[in-house]
Structures are given as structure tokens and as C-alpha cells.
Design a protein around this motif. Sequence first.
Motif, mmCIF file in Angstrom:
data_model
loop_
_atom_site.group_PDB
_atom_site.id
_atom_site.type_symbol
_atom_site.label_atom_id
_atom_site.label_comp_id
_atom_site.label_asym_id
_atom_site.label_seq_id
_atom_site.Cartn_x
_atom_site.Cartn_y
_atom_site.Cartn_z
ATOM 1 N N MET A 189 -35.910 42.169 37.638
ATOM 2 C CA MET A 189 -36.227 41.150 38.636
ATOM 3 C C MET A 189 -35.046 40.938 39.583
ATOM 4 S SD MET A 189 -38.697 39.228 39.678
ATOM 5 C CE MET A 189 -39.839 38.958 38.306
ATOM 6 N N GLU A 190 -33.829 40.973 39.050
ATOM 7 C CA GLU A 190 -32.644 40.855 39.913
ATOM 8 C C GLU A 190 -32.602 41.980 40.930
ATOM 9 O OE1 GLU A 190 -29.253 42.856 41.013
ATOM 10 O OE2 GLU A 190 -29.424 43.029 38.821
ATOM 11 N N LYS A 191 -32.877 43.194 40.486
ATOM 12 C CA LYS A 191 -32.866 44.341 41.395
ATOM 13 C C LYS A 191 -33.979 44.212 42.435
ATOM 14 C CE LYS A 191 -30.677 47.660 38.304
ATOM 15 N NZ LYS A 191 -29.452 47.729 39.148
ATOM 16 N N LEU A 192 -35.136 43.701 42.031
ATOM 17 C CA LEU A 192 -36.233 43.504 42.981
ATOM 18 C C LEU A 192 -35.803 42.554 44.096
ATOM 19 C CD1 LEU A 192 -39.360 43.990 43.523
ATOM 20 C CD2 LEU A 192 -39.687 41.775 42.401
ATOM 21 N N PHE A 193 -35.216 41.428 43.718
ATOM 22 C CA PHE A 193 -34.765 40.451 44.715
ATOM 23 C C PHE A 193 -33.655 41.030 45.592
ATOM 24 C CE2 PHE A 193 -37.038 37.142 42.463
ATOM 25 C CZ PHE A 193 -37.211 36.137 43.403
ATOM 26 N N ASN A 194 -32.634 41.592 44.964
ATOM 27 C CA ASN A 194 -31.453 41.998 45.716
ATOM 28 C C ASN A 194 -31.677 43.232 46.586
ATOM 29 O OD1 ASN A 194 -29.978 39.857 44.754
ATOM 30 N ND2 ASN A 194 -29.042 41.005 43.077
ATOM 31 N N GLU A 195 -32.458 44.177 46.100
ATOM 32 C CA GLU A 195 -32.742 45.351 46.927
ATOM 33 C C GLU A 195 -33.548 44.975 48.170
ATOM 34 O OE1 GLU A 195 -34.554 48.238 44.422
ATOM 35 O OE2 GLU A 195 -32.695 48.701 43.332
ATOM 36 N N HIS A 196 -34.502 44.071 47.997
ATOM 37 C CA HIS A 196 -35.291 43.652 49.157
ATOM 38 C C HIS A 196 -34.493 42.731 50.078
ATOM 39 C CE1 HIS A 196 -38.686 45.347 46.912
ATOM 40 N NE2 HIS A 196 -39.283 45.405 48.083
ATOM 41 N N SER A 206 -26.977 37.680 39.129
ATOM 42 C CA SER A 206 -26.929 36.797 40.299
ATOM 43 C C SER A 206 -27.689 37.402 41.469
ATOM 44 C CB SER A 206 -25.477 36.533 40.722
ATOM 45 O OG SER A 206 -24.760 35.859 39.707
ATOM 46 N N LEU A 207 -28.031 36.537 42.417
ATOM 47 C CA LEU A 207 -28.765 36.957 43.610
ATOM 48 C C LEU A 207 -27.859 36.944 44.832
ATOM 49 C CD1 LEU A 207 -32.137 35.022 43.166
ATOM 50 C CD2 LEU A 207 -31.590 37.370 42.481
ATOM 51 N N ILE A 208 -28.147 37.852 45.745
ATOM 52 C CA ILE A 208 -27.507 37.868 47.060
ATOM 53 C C ILE A 208 -28.539 37.393 48.079
ATOM 54 C CG2 ILE A 208 -26.042 39.783 46.363
ATOM 55 C CD1 ILE A 208 -27.805 41.604 48.162
ATOM 56 N N THR A 209 -28.105 37.211 49.309
ATOM 57 C CA THR A 209 -29.044 36.863 50.368
ATOM 58 C C THR A 209 -28.591 37.539 51.662
ATOM 59 O OG1 THR A 209 -30.224 35.036 51.444
ATOM 60 C CG2 THR A 209 -27.864 34.743 51.061
ATOM 61 N N SER A 210 -29.266 37.250 52.766
ATOM 62 C CA SER A 210 -28.927 37.919 54.018
ATOM 63 C C SER A 210 -29.261 37.008 55.197
ATOM 64 C CB SER A 210 -29.705 39.232 54.147
ATOM 65 O OG SER A 210 -31.064 38.982 54.497
ATOM 66 N N ASP A 211 -29.052 37.522 56.404
ATOM 67 C CA ASP A 211 -29.390 36.756 57.605
ATOM 68 C C ASP A 211 -30.886 36.755 57.865
ATOM 69 O OD1 ASP A 211 -29.572 39.422 58.208
ATOM 70 O OD2 ASP A 211 -28.284 39.370 59.966
ATOM 71 N N VAL A 253 -24.613 43.803 44.911
ATOM 72 C CA VAL A 253 -25.022 44.306 46.227
ATOM 73 C C VAL A 253 -25.394 45.778 46.095
ATOM 74 C CG1 VAL A 253 -24.309 44.706 48.608
ATOM 75 C CG2 VAL A 253 -23.475 42.685 47.380
ATOM 76 N N PRO A 254 -26.601 46.172 46.499
ATOM 77 C CA PRO A 254 -26.991 47.590 46.419
ATOM 78 C C PRO A 254 -26.028 48.470 47.206
ATOM 79 C CG PRO A 254 -28.907 46.208 46.860
ATOM 80 C CD PRO A 254 -27.702 45.328 46.992
ATOM 81 N N GLU A 255 -25.855 49.701 46.748
ATOM 82 C CA GLU A 255 -24.909 50.613 47.394
ATOM 83 C C GLU A 255 -25.394 51.076 48.760
ATOM 84 O OE1 GLU A 255 -23.986 53.831 44.831
ATOM 85 O OE2 GLU A 255 -23.056 52.580 43.274
ATOM 86 N N ASP A 256 -26.675 51.396 48.872
ATOM 87 C CA ASP A 256 -27.204 51.938 50.126
ATOM 88 C C ASP A 256 -27.721 50.814 51.015
ATOM 89 O OD1 ASP A 256 -26.678 54.537 49.270
ATOM 90 O OD2 ASP A 256 -28.593 54.642 48.203
ATOM 91 N N LEU A 257 -26.844 50.296 51.864
ATOM 92 C CA LEU A 257 -27.232 49.225 52.773
ATOM 93 C C LEU A 257 -27.767 49.818 54.078
ATOM 94 C CD1 LEU A 257 -24.256 46.731 52.333
ATOM 95 C CD2 LEU A 257 -26.524 46.600 51.304
ATOM 96 N N PRO A 258 -28.762 49.184 54.681
ATOM 97 C CA PRO A 258 -29.312 49.700 55.941
ATOM 98 C C PRO A 258 -28.348 49.476 57.094
ATOM 99 C CG PRO A 258 -30.289 47.584 55.427
ATOM 100 C CD PRO A 258 -29.449 47.954 54.235
ATOM 101 N N GLU A 259 -28.527 50.253 58.159
ATOM 102 C CA GLU A 259 -27.747 50.034 59.368
ATOM 103 C C GLU A 259 -28.236 48.753 60.057
ATOM 104 O OE1 GLU A 259 -25.153 51.760 60.526
ATOM 105 O OE2 GLU A 259 -25.259 52.988 58.700
ATOM 106 N N TYR A 293 -32.429 45.204 52.055
ATOM 107 C CA TYR A 293 -33.271 45.990 52.962
ATOM 108 C C TYR A 293 -33.757 45.147 54.135
ATOM 109 C CZ TYR A 293 -37.127 48.889 54.623
ATOM 110 O OH TYR A 293 -37.975 49.628 55.408
ATOM 111 N N SER A 294 -33.955 43.856 53.905
ATOM 112 C CA SER A 294 -34.460 42.976 54.956
ATOM 113 C C SER A 294 -33.372 42.499 55.900
ATOM 114 C CB SER A 294 -35.164 41.752 54.337
ATOM 115 O OG SER A 294 -36.266 42.151 53.550
#
Length: 310
Positions: free
Chosen positions: A239-246, A158-163, A265-271, A249-250
Motif C-alpha cells: 500500500m505504501e508503494k501504491l501511494f508513493n509511486e502514484h 511513510s508517505l511522500i506527496t507532491s505539488d 521516494v521512488p527511484e524513477d521520477l518523471p521529468e 508519477y503525478s
Amino acid sequence: MAAQNHFHTGEELEEPDWFEKALSGVEGEAIKTIKSFERGEFPLSETDRWAFSYYMALQSARGPDTRKTMEYLHASMVRLEIGAGGRKNVGRWIRRKYVVEPSPEQEDRIWEEGIQPGGPPISSTNLAHIQHLVEIAQELTSYLATRPWSLVRFNRRSLITSDSPVSLIRQPNDEPWEGVGFATAWGIAFPLTRKLGLLMSDPMVVLGGLEAGDPRVQEVRSSVLRGDIDRIEAGTTAMEKLFNEHAAYSAREYVYHHPEDAGFVPEDLPEPNLINIRAQGGLMGMDFDGEPLFHPDEHQEGHDDVGEPV
């Protein structure tokens, strides 16, 4: 962003919520397009491709980070103007900028606020923000529409998303410190649903080294806009990791996911970071001691910029 009330209302206008209504219309059409993707209706017509590209461009530009960055850059430039002019020229700066005669107390306040780290407190109006994001979206749309599109379908993953849901993927050989933009990115990723993602790949690959003036460039561009090179592909773990990591990160403040998809959800999330561009180094990063950095020409000494004695 949804928690910020009246973020896109223009109180200066006769119809303050006109932009929110316009956004709702664009989003409504985009939802129809995404549902058509789920039914396998891909690629889009050229007209629909441009419309959906504009929707994605708006998603990239409409967030609070765009506004905060604009305010930050404005404040940084004001700080440089005031600091470089020196303390004794603050009154001249105020008269030129605001056409008023400042009191000594106002000069002191402007100087102290102006040279503080980050510059003076500056807030743009909602209307200025709307105008700015529309201009950005219009500029970005072609960078999205003229890339080959891949519709990626996921089954078990599955894919995640962000703001900040439109993610830029840098070229493989780029150094980590190098910037990445809509024109230079290897790819642009946009999660559509939990199980569907859109990957817009490097247009330079399909050009095959053609020079800008070659008439075949326009032929390739037309082919891309018709969707001749678009494809549907099965989503893989990579491909899932490519989408979700970016996507992570974004993110500027928030990452969003379905309750069942926490494991993606990747473990290392940005501040959290609401400022996309930092004005650092050189004059932007220096401390100002009150002395002017530049001295006026001799024929200008004793007069300010509007010809008043100083």
C-alpha cells in the motif's frame, strides 16, 4: 507553487487577495478534519465528507499545471484558427477577433507568432485562472465524495506527496497508453500526513452491476455518502508503494517528503511537466505553409466575415 507570489490574487477586484483568504478558510477546516482522522474519528458526516471532497478537488485543480494547460490549449486553438485561414486571411481574423484594422506589420507579426510550434504566447489572468479552477473543483467534488473511502494508517513506513497531491490509479486491465480520469479511475489516492493516507476506491464495485436507472443505485450512493462502506485499515508495504509511486508519477515539478523519508521516494521520477493534455496529431500537429485549408463559399468570396470588402 508556494514560491509563486500572488498566484491567486485578482488585481482586477476591489479585494485582490479574497481568493487566498477563501483558500485559507477551506484549508483550515481541512486541517481540522485531518486531525480528527488522526484521532480515529472516521468516517465523516455527509456534510463534512462533501466539504473535505471539495478541499481535495481544489488541491487537484489549483496547481500551476492547470493554468499552463489552459493557456497551452488556448494557444493551440488560436494557432489552428490562424494557420487554417492562411496568410492572406490574417487581417480578416484580426478584424473579427479584435475589431481593429491591423497594419501590414501587425499582420506579419500575428502570422509568425500564430503558427509557431505551440501557438502564440498566451497568458491568462489570475481572475480567469481562479474562475477556471473553481469550476473544475466543483465538477470533481462528486467524483471524490461518492467513492468508498479507506483511511490507511502506516506505522513503520511513510508517505511522500507532491505539488499535485491527488493521484489517479488506473484500472488494472487498462493499457499504459489509455488515459485515466476521475470518473474511470480504479482508485484515487491522497496522502494526508506521513503516516496517514486516504484511498478512494472504484464505486462501480459496490454497485454490483446495477443499471443506471435502477432505484437501488441511489440507495447505494446514499450509503456511500453516509460512510457505511468506509473503513480504516493498516498500511502495508504494498500500500505504501501504491501511494508513493502514484504520488511521484503525478508530480508536475516537485516531490515533497520528510527528511527522514528519502528512502520512500521512488527511484524513477518523471521529468517536470506542467501541461496535462497535449494537442497532437491531425490538424493540431500540422505545419502551415500560408495557404488556407478551407475556401469560402462562392457567395462569400470578396467579403470577410463582417461584410467588408477584401
